[in-house]
Design a protein around this motif. Structure first.
Motif, PDB file in Angstrom:
ATOM      1  N   ASP A   1       0.971  -1.262  -0.052  1.00 41.30           N
ATOM      2  CA  ASP A   1       0.087   0.019  -0.044  1.00 41.30           C
ATOM      3  C   ASP A   1       1.002   1.138   0.008  1.00 41.30           C
ATOM      4  OD1 ASP A   1      -1.671   2.056   0.660  1.00 41.30           O
ATOM      5  OD2 ASP A   1      -3.164   0.848   1.670  1.00 41.30           O
TER       6      ASP A   1
ATOM      7  N   LYS B   1       0.620   3.914   0.943  1.00 43.64           N
ATOM      8  CA  LYS B   1       0.455   4.820   2.314  1.00 43.64           C
ATOM      9  C   LYS B   1       1.382   4.128   3.260  1.00 43.64           C
ATOM     10  CE  LYS B   1      -4.006   4.177   2.467  1.00 43.64           C
ATOM     11  NZ  LYS B   1      -4.389   3.853   1.387  1.00 43.64           N
ATOM     12  N   TYR B   2       1.738   2.665   3.382  1.00 43.88           N
ATOM     13  CA  TYR B   2       2.449   2.103   4.175  1.00 43.88           C
ATOM     14  C   TYR B   2       4.073   2.321   3.813  1.00 43.88           C
ATOM     15  CZ  TYR B   2      -1.475  -0.495   5.554  1.00 43.88           C
ATOM     16  OH  TYR B   2      -3.098  -0.723   6.004  1.00 43.88           O
TER      17      TYR B   2
ATOM     18  N   ASN C   1       0.191   6.933  15.924  1.00 43.49           N
ATOM     19  CA  ASN C   1      -0.009   6.040  14.672  1.00 43.49           C
ATOM     20  C   ASN C   1      -0.118   4.529  14.634  1.00 43.49           C
ATOM     21  OD1 ASN C   1       0.942   7.275  12.261  1.00 43.49           O
ATOM     22  ND2 ASN C   1       3.038   7.438  12.870  1.00 43.49           N
TER      23      ASN C   1
ATOM     24  N   SER D   1      -3.869   3.797  15.269  1.00 40.65           N
ATOM     25  CA  SER D   1      -4.696   4.320  13.959  1.00 40.65           C
ATOM     26  C   SER D   1      -4.432   3.553  13.074  1.00 40.65           C
ATOM     27  CB  SER D   1      -4.256   5.868  13.996  1.00 40.65           C
ATOM     28  OG  SER D   1      -4.811   6.537  15.228  1.00 40.65           O
ATOM     29  N   TRP D   2      -3.172   3.184  12.580  1.00 42.14           N
ATOM     30  CA  TRP D   2      -2.903   2.329  11.463  1.00 42.14           C
ATOM     31  C   TRP D   2      -3.623   1.086  11.395  1.00 42.14           C
ATOM     32  CZ3 TRP D   2      -2.313   4.358   6.809  1.00 42.14           C
ATOM     33  CH2 TRP D   2      -1.779   5.467   6.660  1.00 42.14           C
TER      34      TRP D   2
ATOM     35  N   HIS E   1      -7.120   1.544  10.707  1.00 41.89           N
ATOM     36  CA  HIS E   1      -7.549   1.569   9.360  1.00 41.89           C
ATOM     37  C   HIS E   1      -7.221   0.169   8.639  1.00 41.89           C
ATOM     38  CE1 HIS E   1      -6.721   3.147   4.957  1.00 41.89           C
ATOM     39  NE2 HIS E   1      -5.512   2.316   5.136  1.00 41.89           N
ATOM     40  N   ASP E   2      -6.209  -0.629   8.949  1.00 39.92           N
ATOM     41  CA  ASP E   2      -5.797  -1.460   8.071  1.00 39.92           C
ATOM     42  C   ASP E   2      -6.869  -2.541   8.300  1.00 39.92           C
ATOM     43  OD1 ASP E   2      -3.832  -2.953   6.416  1.00 39.92           O
ATOM     44  OD2 ASP E   2      -3.892  -4.374   8.203  1.00 39.92           O
TER      45      ASP E   2
ATOM     46  N   GLN F   1     -10.059  -1.974   9.408  1.00 40.98           N
ATOM     47  CA  GLN F   1     -11.384  -1.579   9.143  1.00 40.98           C
ATOM     48  C   GLN F   1     -12.238  -1.468  10.436  1.00 40.98           C
ATOM     49  OE1 GLN F   1     -12.390   0.191   6.022  1.00 40.98           O
ATOM     50  NE2 GLN F   1     -10.157   0.128   6.481  1.00 40.98           N
TER      51      GLN F   1
ATOM     52  N   GLN G   1     -14.007   0.446  13.721  1.00 41.71           N
ATOM     53  CA  GLN G   1     -14.563   1.918  14.140  1.00 41.71           C
ATOM     54  C   GLN G   1     -14.048   2.281  15.447  1.00 41.71           C
ATOM     55  OE1 GLN G   1     -15.872   3.443  11.739  1.00 41.71           O
ATOM     56  NE2 GLN G   1     -15.585   1.708  10.747  1.00 41.71           N
TER      57      GLN G   1
ATOM     58  N   GLU H   1      -9.590   3.477  19.574  1.00 42.41           N
ATOM     59  CA  GLU H   1      -8.237   3.214  19.415  1.00 42.41           C
ATOM     60  C   GLU H   1      -7.469   4.034  20.375  1.00 42.41           C
ATOM     61  OE1 GLU H   1      -9.326   4.903  15.975  1.00 42.41           O
ATOM     62  OE2 GLU H   1     -10.562   3.274  15.668  1.00 42.41           O
TER      63      GLU H   1
END
Length: 383
Positions: free
Chosen positions: A64, A66-67, A135, A138-139, A142-143, A145, A147, A150
Motif C-alpha cells: 500500500d 500509504k505504508y 500512529n 490508528s493504522w 485503518h488496516d 477497518q 471503528q 483506538e
C-alpha cells in the motif's frame, strides 16, 4: 477479582518467528536468538527479526503506497494484528477496540528526520504524522477497518500489559465486547543503543548465553535489545475457543529514588502480584514469567518481591529475555504469548543455564512487566 475474559488469539512477529507453531518450536530449543550487528560504536549483541519475517514486513510495506513511509514499529504491529484477527475469526465491522503501545515509538524515523533537520535546517513533510505515537493503533484500525476506540500509549517497558489492563477495563465496563491489545517495538537503532549503553546495563558478554536473565549470581549487567510485536485478542466471558483466561489483573507504581530504579525488593511488583491474586490462593500459581531484563538489580529485586508474596511456596520461575532480549514496550505482550503457549501445550520452558523446579501441572501463570518509573503490571492467567 474480575469477571473472566478470554484470550482467543495471539499474533506476533519476533526473533522467534511469526506463527505460534514456529514460536513454540523455537521456545523448546535451548539456543538463543542473538547475533552481532555493526553499529557506529562497533559490534553489539541484538535480537533481530529473521530474514523471512523481514521479507514479510517489506511485502506489507510495499502493499500500500500509504505504508511506505511508516516506521517499523507500526509495520510490526500491523502484521501481528492481522495474524491475531485472522486467528480470532474477527471481521471488519465488529467494531472492536484497539490499544497498542510502544515504549519509544517510531525511533528509527525520528532519528532519520532529526538528522535531516540538523543537516538541512528543514523538516520533511511526513516527519510529524509518521512519528506520533498514535500512529500505531490508528493504522491498525485503518488496516483492519474497525471503528474503534483506538488508544496508543507509552508506559515504558510495561506498556503492552498496560494495554491489556485497558482492554479489560473497557470490556468490564460493558462498552465493548472485544479488544485487541499489545505492544510493538523497533529499537535497534544507533541512538537507542547508545542510550542503553550509557546506563551501563548492556551486555558485552562472550559467554554461550550473552544475556544472563534470571541468573541471580551474575556479576555484570547483561541486557540485550530485541525487536518485535505481539497482539492478543480479548473477548468477554469464557469463550469456547479460548487459549487462556484472564483471572486477575494487578498494577502498582512506587515512589522512586532514581530515574530508572525500583526498590531492592520491588515493592511495586509485590503490590501488583497481590492485586492480581485477589481471591486466589498463591499456592495455586504454578509458574511466573518474570520481567527479568538481565540486569543485576532488576532480576534480584523482582525475585525478592516474589519471595515475599509467595513465601516458601515459590512457583516455577522463567523468562524469555535470555532468548529474545528486551523488546521494551512489546516485552510484556511477548511474555504473555510465552505464558499462553506453556498453558496450551502443558509444558514448562525454563532457562537452560540455571536450575529450576518444573511444575507438576500448569494451570495458573502470572506474567510480570515493569518499566522506568516503577510501574508494574501482573496478569494472572489460567487454562
Amino acid at each position: 477479582m474480575i469477571k473472566p475474559i478470554s484470550i482467543t488469539a495471539i499474533g506476533s512477529v519476533s526473533p522467534l518467528g511469526d506463527s505460534l507453531d514456529e514460536v513454540w518450536s523455537n521456545y523448546k530449543k535451548d539456543s538463543h536468538f542473538f547475533r552481532k550487528k555493526e553499529f557506529e560504536s562497533g559490534e553489539e549483541w541484538i535480537a533481530g527479526l529473521s530474514q523471512k519475517s523481514l521479507e514479510e514486513i517489506e511485502a506489507l510495506k510495499q502493499s500500500d503506497s500509504k505504508y511506505k513511509n511508516l516506521d517499523n514499529t507500526v509495520l510490526f504491529a500491523l502484521l501481528a494484528a492481522r495474524k491475531a484477527m485472522k486467528m480470532a475469526h474477527w471481521k471488519a465491522g465488529d467494531n472492536f477496540g484497539i490499544n497498542m503501545g510502544s515504549s519509544r515509538g517510531a525511533t528509527a524515523l525520528f532519528e532519520k528526520y532529526h538528522k535531516e533537520y540538523i543537516t538541512e535546517n528543514k523538516a520533511s513533510t511526513l516527519s510529524s504524522p509518521t512519528t506520533t505515537l498514535g500512529n500505531i493503533s490508528s493504522w491498525i484500525a485503518h488496516d483492519l477497518q474497525t471503528q474503534g476506540p483506538e488508544i496508543s500509549h507509552s508506559i515504558t517497558c510495561s506498556t503492552a500489559l498496560h494495554a491489556l489492563l485497558n482492554g479489560v477495563a473497557w470490556i468490564q465496563s460493558g462498552l465493548v465486547n472485544k479488544f485487541m491489545v499489545g505492544g510493538s517495538e523497533a529499537p535497534l537503532t544507533p541512538f537507542t543503543l547508545a542510550q542503553i549503553k550509557a546506563l551501563k546495563i548492556y551486555s558485552n558478554s562472550v559467554e554461550d548465553y550473552p544475556c544472563q536473565a534470571l541468573n541471580l549470581e551474575k556479576k555484570r549487567n547483561t541486557m540485550i535489545l530485541g525487536e518485535g510485536a505481539s497482539v492478543a485478542c480479548l473477548e468477554n466471558g469464557n469463550s469456547k475457543n479460548a487459549l487462556a483466561t484472564i483471572e486477575g489483573i494487578g498494577y502498582a507504581t512506587e515512589i522512586l529514588k532514581h530515574n530508572i530504579s525500583i526498590s531492592s525488593d520491588a515493592v511495586c511488583f509485590q503490590r501488583s502480584m497481590k492485586m492480581a491474586l485477589a481471591g486466589t490462593n498463591p499456592d495455586d500459581v504454578d509458574v511466573i514469567v518474570m520481567h527479568a531484563p538481565g540486569t543485576i538489580k532488576g532480576d534480584i529485586s523482582e525475585f525478592k518481591a516474589i519471595e515475599k508474596v509467595f513465601c516458601n511456596e515459590t512457583p516455577s520461575l522463567t523468562t524469555n529475555k535470555w532468548k529474545v532480549g528486551h523488546t521494551f514496550g512489546a516485552s510484556g505482550a511477548l511474555s504473555l504469548e510465552f505464558a499462553v503457549l506453556m498453558l496450551v501445550n502443558q509444558e514448562f520452558i525454563g532457562v537452560p543455564f540455571i536450575e529450576s523446579t518444573k511444575p507438576s501441572k500448569i494451570k495458573k501463570i502470572i506474567v510480570n512487566a515493569v518499566g522506568f518509573g516503577g510501574n508494574a503490571v501482573s496478569i494472572l492467567l489460567s487454562k
